[in-house]
Design an enzyme around this catalytic site. Structure first.
Site, PDB file in Angstrom:
ATOM      1  N   GLY A 247     -67.383  30.628 -31.648  1.00 17.41           N
ATOM      2  CA  GLY A 247     -66.202  29.965 -33.109  1.00 17.41           C
ATOM      3  C   GLY A 247     -65.619  31.183 -33.136  1.00 17.41           C
TER       4      GLY A 247
ATOM      5  N   HIS B 150     -61.595  35.097 -26.894  1.00 20.63           N
ATOM      6  CA  HIS B 150     -61.980  33.453 -26.147  1.00 20.63           C
ATOM      7  C   HIS B 150     -60.982  32.153 -25.112  1.00 20.63           C
ATOM      8  CE1 HIS B 150     -64.145  33.734 -29.701  1.00 20.63           C
ATOM      9  NE2 HIS B 150     -66.100  33.911 -28.762  1.00 20.63           N
TER      10      HIS B 150
ATOM     11  N   LYS C  44     -66.607  41.260 -22.255  1.00 18.00           N
ATOM     12  CA  LYS C  44     -67.579  42.279 -22.894  1.00 18.00           C
ATOM     13  C   LYS C  44     -68.762  41.836 -23.078  1.00 18.00           C
ATOM     14  CE  LYS C  44     -67.172  42.422 -27.506  1.00 18.00           C
ATOM     15  NZ  LYS C  44     -67.730  40.964 -28.499  1.00 18.00           N
TER      16      LYS C  44
HETATM   17  P1  AMP Z   1     -68.977  34.554 -28.615  1.00 16.16           P
HETATM   18  O1  AMP Z   1     -68.357  33.239 -29.403  1.00 16.16           O
HETATM   19  O2  AMP Z   1     -68.484  35.588 -29.403  1.00 16.16           O
HETATM   20  O3  AMP Z   1     -70.374  33.773 -28.791  1.00 16.16           O
HETATM   21  O4  AMP Z   1     -68.107  35.049 -27.085  1.00 16.16           O
HETATM   22  C1  AMP Z   1     -67.877  33.841 -26.502  1.00 16.16           C
HETATM   23  C2  AMP Z   1     -67.314  34.565 -24.865  1.00 16.16           C
HETATM   24  O5  AMP Z   1     -66.496  35.140 -24.771  1.00 16.16           O
HETATM   25  C3  AMP Z   1     -68.663  35.370 -23.836  1.00 16.16           C
HETATM   26  O6  AMP Z   1     -68.833  34.809 -23.085  1.00 16.16           O
HETATM   27  C4  AMP Z   1     -67.638  36.938 -24.027  1.00 16.16           C
HETATM   28  O7  AMP Z   1     -68.683  37.205 -23.768  1.00 16.16           O
HETATM   29  C5  AMP Z   1     -66.418  36.277 -24.972  1.00 16.16           C
HETATM   30  N1  AMP Z   1     -66.089  36.573 -25.031  1.00 16.16           N
HETATM   31  C6  AMP Z   1     -65.526  37.441 -26.697  1.00 16.16           C
HETATM   32  N2  AMP Z   1     -65.373  38.479 -26.811  1.00 16.16           N
HETATM   33  C7  AMP Z   1     -64.047  38.259 -25.745  1.00 16.16           C
HETATM   34  C8  AMP Z   1     -63.392  39.819 -25.201  1.00 16.16           C
HETATM   35  N3  AMP Z   1     -62.957  40.389 -26.124  1.00 16.16           N
HETATM   36  N4  AMP Z   1     -62.563  39.178 -24.224  1.00 16.16           N
HETATM   37  C9  AMP Z   1     -62.831  38.533 -23.353  1.00 16.16           C
HETATM   38  N5  AMP Z   1     -64.115  37.409 -23.723  1.00 16.16           N
HETATM   39  C10 AMP Z   1     -64.865  37.552 -25.013  1.00 16.16           C
END
Ligand code: AMP
Length: 286
Positions: free
Chosen positions: A34, A40, A155
């Site tokens: 979230g 995202h 990332k």
């Molecule tokens: P998180 O909500 O941080 O657990 O991330 C959920 C998904 O979004 C994971 O697959 C991350 O690698 C991806 N994600 C987070 N930050 C970025 C970003 N800056 N660019 C692309 N994907 C991202």
């Protein structure tokens, strides 16, 4: 424009996915914690290219946080997240389970995935148990949604590498698809944790990515001097207020150790560093 439906139970996801499958639709899953940002949304865009149906999950997974980590303060913005996804119009189903739904027996003593040794290196050295927690929750989500595609960001490169191993070794029928890191205009990788930065720290934060970019050039120009360049980069980061956990060169395919002078195999620079109360990570293929 897709109509966004929100559900809270595994059964509801399962029923919806069964109906889609009967209609011949493919399903892509985008798991998140979230506090959604453009990074995202880029995963959702990719998911939509791959499959007729897109599920986004939002779940701040307790089993991937260490006892001293930020689960209490992790930014939670469910209303904004839902309206962002609705406006984007590419998500069919938003899955927002409770902790009880995902871990019906609590989180203290659960069935876990035990990942191979790489889970204890790089970020794993500083976050013991983190990747086992990630794998344990992702496997649960895969079993609930049974997606054709799992879409995740580069990332979190170590996470991707480990989950790829899990999918392969556990013979899961889901294809992991990755997307490029989305950055702020000044180069900082977008992250929910960037909010922890003070305005002054936010000014300095792009230096992490810049350090990787400079080091990549130096590696190309003079591979033999890489260790000296690496030490200089770490010193410079410390001078600017970062507290680096690691800065390493690894093989891109399995994150095994890579030689600066090695040729033929794609390599990647990976970094993790604290800045104030934010732990930032980034990487760059070289
Ligand atoms: P998180 O909500 O941080 O657990 O991330 C959920 C998904 O979004 C994971 O697959 C991350 O690698 C991806 N994600 C987070 N930050 C970025 C970003 N800056 N660019 C692309 N994907 C991202």
């Amino acid at each position: 424009m897709t109509q966004l439906e929100r559900v809270r139970t595994a059964n509801a996801v399962h029923a919806q996915v069964s109906a889609w499958r009967s209609a011949g639709d493919r399903v892509a899953l985008v798991p998140t914690m979230g506090n959604l940002h453009t990074g995202h949304l880029s995963l959702v865009d990719r998911a939509r290219e791959l499959a007729e149906r897109v599920i986004v999950s939002i779940f701040v997974n307790p089993t991937q946080f260490g006892p001293q980590e930020d689960i209490q303060t992790y930014p939670r913005t469910p209303v904004e997240d839902e309206s962002l996804l609705a406006r984007q119009g590419r998500t069919d189903l938003l899955f927002v389970p409770s902790e009880q739904e995902i871990y019906p027996h609590g989180t203290a003593d659960i069935v876990t995935v035990n990942l191979p040794g790489l889970a204890n290196e790089l970020c794993g050295r500083f976050r013991p148990g983190h990747f086992d927690g990630v794998a344990s929750v992702v496997l649960r989500f895969l079993n609930i949604a049974q997606p054709d595609f799992l879409v995740m960001g580069q990332k979190d490169y170590q996470q991707l590498t480990l989950l790829m191993r899990m999918l392969e070794e556990l013979h899961l029928h889901t294809e992991l698809v990755t997307t490029a890191t989305v950055r702020e205009p000044d180069g900082l990788a977008m992250s929910s944790r960037n909010q922890y930065l003070t305005p002054e720290e936010r000014q300095v934060a792009p230096l992490l990515h810049a350090a990787l970019a400079d080091l990549a050039v130096e590696l190309q120009q003079d591979a033999a001097a890489f260790q000296a360049s690496r030490s200089a980069a770490l010193e410079e980061l410390e001078r600017r207020g970062f507290r680096p956990d690691y800065l390493e060169l690894r093989h891109a395919d399995d994150l095994s150790m890579a030689e600066p002078t090695g040729l033929g195999r794609a390599r990647i620079l990976l970094v993790a560093a604290w800045l104030g109360r934010a732990r930032l990570i980034d990487n760059l293929l070289v």
